[in-house]
Design a protein around this motif. Structure first.
Motif, short mmCIF file in Angstrom:
data_model
loop_
_atom_site.label_atom_id
_atom_site.label_comp_id
_atom_site.label_asym_id
_atom_site.label_seq_id
_atom_site.Cartn_x
_atom_site.Cartn_y
_atom_site.Cartn_z
N SER A 15 16.86 -42.81 -0.95
CA SER A 15 17.70 -42.14 0.03
C SER A 15 16.92 -41.91 1.32
CB SER A 15 18.17 -40.79 -0.53
OG SER A 15 18.93 -40.10 0.42
N THR A 67 31.65 -35.75 -1.17
CA THR A 67 30.56 -35.57 -0.22
C THR A 67 30.05 -34.13 -0.25
OG1 THR A 67 32.09 -35.06 1.58
CG2 THR A 67 31.46 -37.37 1.28
N ASN A 68 28.82 -33.93 0.22
CA ASN A 68 28.30 -32.57 0.28
C ASN A 68 29.08 -31.76 1.32
OD1 ASN A 68 27.28 -33.87 2.53
ND2 ASN A 68 25.23 -33.01 2.35
N THR A 98 19.80 -33.01 -9.21
CA THR A 98 20.21 -34.06 -8.26
C THR A 98 20.61 -33.48 -6.91
OG1 THR A 98 22.57 -34.04 -8.87
CG2 THR A 98 21.09 -35.41 -10.20
N LYS A 99 20.53 -32.14 -6.76
CA LYS A 99 21.01 -31.50 -5.54
C LYS A 99 19.96 -30.62 -4.91
CE LYS A 99 25.91 -31.45 -6.88
NZ LYS A 99 25.71 -32.39 -8.00
N HIS A 181 20.18 -34.74 3.95
CA HIS A 181 20.19 -35.37 2.65
C HIS A 181 21.61 -35.38 2.11
CE1 HIS A 181 19.27 -36.43 -1.49
NE2 HIS A 181 18.07 -36.78 -1.06
N ASN A 183 22.74 -35.07 -0.73
CA ASN A 183 22.99 -34.11 -1.80
C ASN A 183 22.56 -32.70 -1.45
OD1 ASN A 183 24.19 -35.92 -3.52
ND2 ASN A 183 22.33 -36.42 -4.62
N ARG A 184 22.47 -32.40 -0.14
CA ARG A 184 22.14 -31.03 0.28
C ARG A 184 23.43 -30.25 0.52
NH1 ARG A 184 17.66 -28.59 2.35
NH2 ARG A 184 16.62 -30.57 2.73
N TYR A 185 23.54 -29.11 -0.15
CA TYR A 185 24.70 -28.23 -0.01
C TYR A 185 24.28 -26.97 0.74
CZ TYR A 185 27.07 -31.38 -3.13
OH TYR A 185 27.65 -32.51 -3.67
#
Length: 244
Positions: A15, A67-68, A98-99, A181, A183-185
């Motif tokens: 990524s 999507t995030n 994974t996040k 990223h 997978n960034r929330y």
């Protein structure tokens, strides 16, 4: 630009993530420290709370799609425990290996997250970034003692925040965090809805809104008035919280 944090590399070496966090890595929090900071963990003593926040995370993921996304957590009035909810929701996202999760303390009058997470915000925070005192977002975002959980503390206390939250710099900050990223929330810890327009302004930057009602502290009428501040398709629901 700093090197990629190790946990970003671990999530996906392929990524193309951008680093927007300082490289210093605090010591991992012990179970006792987690409980003192009222943070969920995987051990039996916090299983009920951990499961509740995992369930909230799952519901938000179902609403957010593939999507995030950015979630605003806002209390109806002060004292509803929304900072507790925001902190543990972010921790629940970070539970998933994974996040990544970034918690942004947007309550400039009642900042709580820096103290709660034991972060030494020596180079400033959100409000310092928004007023230009801090130029680099990496200097306003800090690692915490939880893997994959980051904090942007409130920084210097401010009386007037609405103009700052509606600024291009605030939108750029949120967009930069989310896009750093896949997978960034991002979780925004917002100010009370019925005390100022700031929570409504912040909702323009969010994909979903979680309203927090302190159990026994607010009326149905207050909840309805607070909910009316947000677009119906963004309002994910109301959390009734009895921990303050």
């Amino acid at each position: 630009m700093n090197d990629l944090p190790d946990d970003v590399r671990d999530i996906s070496s392929a990524s193309k993530a951008r680093s927007i966090v300082r490289a210093s890595d605090p010591q991992a929090l012990t179970t006792r420290a987690l409980e003192e900071r009222r943070l969920i963990h995987r051990h039996d003593s916090a299983r009920v709370q951990a499961d509740a926040f995992r369930d909230l995370r799952t519901r938000l993921l179902a609403l957010g799609g593939d999507t995030n996304f950015v979630t605003l957590v806002a209390p109806v009035v002060p004292g509803c425990g929304a900072s507790f909810v925001a902190r543990n929701l972010a921790a629940a996202f970070a539970f998933d290996e994974t996040k990544l999760a970034t918690l942004v303390d947007c309550d400039a009058l009642r900042p709580a997250q820096q103290t709660a997470l034991g972060v030494d915000a020596d180079t400033g925070g959100l409000m310092d970034y928004l007023d230009g005192s801090v130029d680099d977002l990496a200097h306003a975002q800090y690692r915490t003692g939880l893997p994959r959980l980051y904090l942007v503390p409130s920084g210097g206390t401010r009386e007037i925040t609405g103009e700052s939250f509606s600024s291009l710099r605030m939108r750029t900050l949120v967009d930069s965090l989310r896009s750093s990223h896949a997978n960034r929330y991002v979780v925004l810890d917002g100010p009370p809805v019925l005390k100022s327009p700031d929570a409504r302004i912040l909702s323009d930057l969010a994909d979903l809104v979680v309203l927090v009602a302190g159990y026994g502290k607010v009326t149905t009428d207050q909840i309805e008035k607070a909910a009316a501040n947000f677009e119906p398709d963004k309002l994910a629901g109301v959390v009734f919280n009895d921990i303050h």
